[in-house]
Design a protein around this motif. Sequence first.
Motif, PDB file in Angstrom:
ATOM      1  N   SER A  86       0.823  -1.199   0.000  1.00 53.47           N
ATOM      2  CA  SER A  86       0.000   0.000   0.000  1.00 53.47           C
ATOM      3  C   SER A  86       0.860   1.252   0.000  1.00 53.47           C
ATOM      4  O   SER A  86       2.076   1.214   0.205  1.00 53.47           O
ATOM      5  CB  SER A  86      -0.916   0.000   1.231  1.00 53.47           C
ATOM      6  OG  SER A  86      -0.146   0.039   2.421  1.00 53.47           O
ATOM      7  N   HIS A  87       0.206   2.402  -0.253  1.00 56.29           N
ATOM      8  CA  HIS A  87       0.843   3.711  -0.163  1.00 56.29           C
ATOM      9  C   HIS A  87       2.111   3.798  -1.016  1.00 56.29           C
ATOM     10  O   HIS A  87       3.132   4.350  -0.602  1.00 56.29           O
ATOM     11  CB  HIS A  87       1.138   4.051   1.300  1.00 56.29           C
ATOM     12  CG  HIS A  87      -0.048   3.866   2.199  1.00 56.29           C
ATOM     13  ND1 HIS A  87      -0.149   2.821   3.096  1.00 56.29           N
ATOM     14  CD2 HIS A  87      -1.211   4.554   2.297  1.00 56.29           C
ATOM     15  CE1 HIS A  87      -1.307   2.891   3.726  1.00 56.29           C
ATOM     16  NE2 HIS A  87      -1.978   3.931   3.253  1.00 56.29           N
ATOM     17  N   GLY A  88       2.013   3.218  -2.228  1.00 50.49           N
ATOM     18  CA  GLY A  88       3.131   3.281  -3.160  1.00 50.49           C
ATOM     19  C   GLY A  88       4.389   2.580  -2.690  1.00 50.49           C
ATOM     20  O   GLY A  88       5.486   2.868  -3.183  1.00 50.49           O
ATOM     21  N   GLY A  89       4.244   1.632  -1.768  1.00 53.01           N
ATOM     22  CA  GLY A  89       5.428   0.980  -1.196  1.00 53.01           C
ATOM     23  C   GLY A  89       6.090   1.815  -0.123  1.00 53.01           C
ATOM     24  O   GLY A  89       7.198   1.481   0.336  1.00 53.01           O
ATOM     25  N   GLY A  90       5.421   2.904   0.288  1.00 55.33           N
ATOM     26  CA  GLY A  90       5.976   3.730   1.345  1.00 55.33           C
ATOM     27  C   GLY A  90       7.345   4.273   0.983  1.00 55.33           C
ATOM     28  O   GLY A  90       7.556   4.809  -0.102  1.00 55.33           O
ATOM     29  N   THR A  91       8.292   4.118   1.873  1.00 56.36           N
ATOM     30  CA  THR A  91       9.636   4.672   1.690  1.00 56.36           C
ATOM     31  C   THR A  91      10.541   3.786   0.847  1.00 56.36           C
ATOM     32  O   THR A  91      11.711   4.133   0.629  1.00 56.36           O
ATOM     33  CB  THR A  91      10.309   4.886   3.055  1.00 56.36           C
ATOM     34  OG1 THR A  91      10.351   3.624   3.760  1.00 56.36           O
ATOM     35  CG2 THR A  91       9.548   5.907   3.882  1.00 56.36           C
ATOM     36  N   LEU A  92      10.046   2.653   0.344  1.00 57.67           N
ATOM     37  CA  LEU A  92      10.934   1.691  -0.318  1.00 57.67           C
ATOM     38  C   LEU A  92      11.694   2.310  -1.488  1.00 57.67           C
ATOM     39  O   LEU A  92      12.891   2.044  -1.662  1.00 57.67           O
ATOM     40  CB  LEU A  92      10.149   0.471  -0.797  1.00 57.67           C
ATOM     41  CG  LEU A  92      11.011  -0.602  -1.478  1.00 57.67           C
ATOM     42  CD1 LEU A  92      11.997  -1.222  -0.494  1.00 57.67           C
ATOM     43  CD2 LEU A  92      10.150  -1.675  -2.122  1.00 57.67           C
ATOM     44  N   ALA A  93      11.029   3.119  -2.306  1.00 56.97           N
ATOM     45  CA  ALA A  93      11.696   3.677  -3.485  1.00 56.97           C
ATOM     46  C   ALA A  93      12.924   4.490  -3.097  1.00 56.97           C
ATOM     47  O   ALA A  93      13.928   4.500  -3.827  1.00 56.97           O
ATOM     48  CB  ALA A  93      10.721   4.543  -4.284  1.00 56.97           C
ATOM     49  N   SER A  94      12.877   5.170  -1.957  1.00 54.85           N
ATOM     50  CA  SER A  94      14.031   5.941  -1.497  1.00 54.85           C
ATOM     51  C   SER A  94      15.074   5.065  -0.806  1.00 54.85           C
ATOM     52  O   SER A  94      16.260   5.414  -0.795  1.00 54.85           O
ATOM     53  CB  SER A  94      13.572   7.042  -0.534  1.00 54.85           C
ATOM     54  OG  SER A  94      12.757   7.978  -1.205  1.00 54.85           O
ATOM     55  N   LEU A  95      14.649   3.949  -0.243  1.00 53.52           N
ATOM     56  CA  LEU A  95      15.585   3.052   0.441  1.00 53.52           C
ATOM     57  C   LEU A  95      16.397   2.200  -0.538  1.00 53.52           C
ATOM     58  O   LEU A  95      17.519   1.784  -0.210  1.00 53.52           O
ATOM     59  CB  LEU A  95      14.823   2.128   1.390  1.00 53.52           C
ATOM     60  CG  LEU A  95      14.088   2.770   2.565  1.00 53.52           C
ATOM     61  CD1 LEU A  95      13.296   1.713   3.330  1.00 53.52           C
ATOM     62  CD2 LEU A  95      15.060   3.481   3.489  1.00 53.52           C
ATOM     63  N   LEU A  96      15.843   1.935  -1.711  1.00 58.45           N
ATOM     64  CA  LEU A  96      16.481   0.985  -2.632  1.00 58.45           C
ATOM     65  C   LEU A  96      17.916   1.358  -3.013  1.00 58.45           C
ATOM     66  O   LEU A  96      18.792   0.472  -2.999  1.00 58.45           O
ATOM     67  CB  LEU A  96      15.630   0.820  -3.892  1.00 58.45           C
ATOM     68  CG  LEU A  96      14.556  -0.257  -3.853  1.00 58.45           C
ATOM     69  CD1 LEU A  96      13.784  -0.270  -5.165  1.00 58.45           C
ATOM     70  CD2 LEU A  96      15.137  -1.635  -3.575  1.00 58.45           C
ATOM     71  N   PRO A  97      18.213   2.606  -3.371  1.00 58.55           N
ATOM     72  CA  PRO A  97      19.607   2.912  -3.728  1.00 58.55           C
ATOM     73  C   PRO A  97      20.586   2.639  -2.589  1.00 58.55           C
ATOM     74  O   PRO A  97      21.699   2.151  -2.821  1.00 58.55           O
ATOM     75  CB  PRO A  97      19.558   4.404  -4.085  1.00 58.55           C
ATOM     76  CG  PRO A  97      18.143   4.648  -4.489  1.00 58.55           C
ATOM     77  CD  PRO A  97      17.331   3.763  -3.603  1.00 58.55           C
ATOM     78  N   ARG A  98      20.190   2.940  -1.360  1.00 56.15           N
ATOM     79  CA  ARG A  98      21.062   2.655  -0.220  1.00 56.15           C
ATOM     80  C   ARG A  98      21.237   1.152  -0.026  1.00 56.15           C
ATOM     81  O   ARG A  98      22.325   0.664   0.282  1.00 56.15           O
ATOM     82  CB  ARG A  98      20.498   3.282   1.046  1.00 56.15           C
ATOM     83  CG  ARG A  98      20.462   4.801   1.045  1.00 56.15           C
ATOM     84  CD  ARG A  98      20.009   5.353   2.391  1.00 56.15           C
ATOM     85  NE  ARG A  98      20.953   5.007   3.453  1.00 56.15           N
ATOM     86  CZ  ARG A  98      22.050   5.684   3.733  1.00 56.15           C
ATOM     87  NH1 ARG A  98      22.376   6.765   3.013  1.00 56.15           N
ATOM     88  NH2 ARG A  98      22.838   5.314   4.721  1.00 56.15           N
ATOM     89  N   LEU A  99      20.142   0.415  -0.222  1.00 54.99           N
ATOM     90  CA  LEU A  99      20.231  -1.034  -0.074  1.00 54.99           C
ATOM     91  C   LEU A  99      21.107  -1.649  -1.159  1.00 54.99           C
ATOM     92  O   LEU A  99      21.883  -2.574  -0.902  1.00 54.99           O
ATOM     93  CB  LEU A  99      18.817  -1.634  -0.109  1.00 54.99           C
ATOM     94  CG  LEU A  99      18.675  -3.101   0.303  1.00 54.99           C
ATOM     95  CD1 LEU A  99      19.262  -3.360   1.688  1.00 54.99           C
ATOM     96  CD2 LEU A  99      17.204  -3.508   0.266  1.00 54.99           C
ATOM     97  N   GLU A 100      21.013  -1.119  -2.376  1.00 58.37           N
ATOM     98  CA  GLU A 100      21.880  -1.586  -3.461  1.00 58.37           C
ATOM     99  C   GLU A 100      23.355  -1.340  -3.121  1.00 58.37           C
ATOM    100  O   GLU A 100      24.205  -2.227  -3.298  1.00 58.37           O
ATOM    101  CB  GLU A 100      21.526  -0.856  -4.760  1.00 58.37           C
ATOM    102  CG  GLU A 100      20.245  -1.303  -5.419  1.00 58.37           C
ATOM    103  CD  GLU A 100      20.382  -2.639  -6.131  1.00 58.37           C
ATOM    104  OE1 GLU A 100      21.488  -3.229  -6.150  1.00 58.37           O
ATOM    105  OE2 GLU A 100      19.364  -3.099  -6.664  1.00 58.37           O
TER     106      GLU A 100
END
Length: 342
Positions: free
Chosen positions: A236-250
């Motif tokens: 829900s909610h566009g995946g929340g903060t995931l889109a911003s977390l992905l580059p750091r996780l990569e």
Amino acid sequence: MSVAHDHTAGCACGIDVHAHVIPHDLPRYVGNRLPPDWPSMAPAHACHRHVIIQGSVYRTVSERAWSASRRIEDMDPMGLAVQAISPMPELLSYWMEPNAAAQLLRYMNEQIANMAALSGGRLVGMGAVPLQDLDLALAELDHVADKLDFKAIEVGSNVNGKAIGSPEFAPFFAACADKGVAVFVHALKPAGADRLVGPDKLLPALAYPTDVGLAAASVLTSNLIGRIPDLKMAFSHGGGTLASLLPRLEQARQVFPALADAMPESPSAQARRLFYDTLVFDAPALRHLVDRFGASQLMIGTDYPFAFHDARPVDSIAAAVGDADVRAQLVTRNAARFLGLE
């Protein structure tokens, strides 16, 4: 089920995967001792009811929460052909004694099935299970899939503080994949609520997206989607903060060998196999999600019938996306694939 394919702005052809139900009444507890957290309904003003939890008014809702006909009246102006209906997240009741929660959720699932049956195909059921007890959750999954013919369930972003990517929940999600039941993840009792400064209405605005982002990240870092490739899971909610977390996780995966071992497939590649709703209230943000996750993975979400919802979701997508084929995917096709309505 056949869904219209006129995907112009203002059409009534959308499929909404994020909409909630609260019944007019909740059942009496069947047992010797009423649990203190057993919810109930009480009269409010005209066409409204109070949801009572632990002796206090949790929320006051209108007939839109339980009336199939009233809900359908609102769907055409919203541009919707179909709405998947799931319980108000607070009714998932993971904190209750498991057998009591199982009793409540069986009632909820039956009520949702009744609403869907009255809707002429406009409403489809999305069930719920007592995920705090794996055996009871699997039994209710059998009921909603085999008896009620639901194609999806709703789960919380955490189960009593345990992220849904925790290994103990993997057998349940494997069973969902085996049965072809999609999973919609909604924020619930989010982490960080004690850090919010201001009125309590900041919880859905700020804490929900944070918890959803952490829940989605747990699915990646546990390699859940890699181990269960047939699982259809949406956030829900566009995946929340995931889109911003992905580059750091990569970047962390490149730096720390243990993360590379835990995630054989890159987190960005995994994230493009999950689904997300479009409920972000901002055209540039929605375009960013299309770029980050792929046009094939986003679906309408409204959070109807609550006040904090998108009343014109098809128009919101049209304002963000110029390409007609991409709009068609976001408005109808992706949700049809997720819900098995193709």
